[in-house]
Motif scaffolding. Sequence first.
Motif: not given
Length: 409
Positions: A83, A85, A90-92, A95, A132, A135-136
């Motif tokens: 979460t 940055h 990026c967030l993904l 993750t 993922i 949400h992503q």
Amino acid sequence: MSAFHYGSLIKQARQRLRMTQAELAACWPRDDGGVGVSLGFVQMVEAGKKSVRSERTKRGLCDLLGLEPWQLGLSDFDPQDPTWHPRGRCLLDQTLDLAEYTIQRFEAIYRRVPLPVAAADARAVHQLFAFIKEHQPPAARQEQRFLRLYAQSLIIDAVVLIGYERYEQALTCFREMRRVAEQLGEATWLAHALVGSGIEYHRAAYFQRQAHASSWSATMQEALQHLEGARDYSFQSSRSVAAYVHAYLARVYSAIGDCSRFERAIGTALRLAPSSYGDGTDFVYHPLSGILAEESFGWLELGQPEKTLALQRTISDQIQRDGNHRLEAWIRVDWARALMMCREVEGSLAEGRLFATRARELESPQMQSRARRLAEELRQRFPTVQAIKQWVEELEEENKCKKQSEEEV
């Protein structure tokens, strides 16, 4: 002793999980993102003679051992958290970094620790990909990496499901993996998906044959079709993938009584396996001892137990080199069956009891069920041997108590 000594806490958490120092060393999270340190390093940390300074290592130990961050002097804020940055990433991406790390850790510990410990990592990866997908969803530049890691997550999901005897769910994972592999269009992942499905069809056929079901032959043919399809894809992949596929193809050839093709397939697997076989290249973590175990199993299926027994020393030595504790347990079934076929009752019973003990230690329902079936096979083969009757009764009572305990929970 260091002023920042968390060794006693780490030791307590390790013991709570029933991990040995060697097992912790094998899955110790390093600051460079890898896993594994020397046994001596773990011993010195637990004795307070070395300190753990890396925040990344501390957070990895918290995840691995079930510790709270504050227990190792950390705040709740985690710069490795997806979460956050950092530097515009990026967030993904973050993750997926976490998913990749957890998958690697699962593979590092699976052969050494009780099933529930490894299952915790598999569950974490499963939850990450569920998050993922909801949400992503990945952008175009991330899609290939996402799909490859998702395919890997499906493999470890299936491995854990098999350990808990949820075979249909495991097969569903491999079917989903094939869909992902087709989307990727990469031979490596298509081979992996077909091997997984083929193994599960072989398992189903094996159970059908034991139950004298007429459908077993058609199911075994389904297994053969999947594994021969995997073989064809493996020619477009790496030597490691080809060796892995041929080892399991040999298993099915032995099950249908085709000695010539069994010998050719297992020989090909051994010849193709590079010196680095099992190091994770193209997601092949299957070690050389695993190929040898398929040879051992095959000779039993072909009714040649003396060849299985002739492999004992070679397999034992390779298991030790690979640190493959799970196979060290499973191979006892082959030896017990081989000795039973040779009518060496005491030796067969001794190997069976060793397997049952390791099955309890590894907390694997699949292995515990196999121990009960092995005991029943021995009882049917030697119905007048009192020691075998006693072992069958012990296992039945143990299983009964386990079920009662589960019902109470």
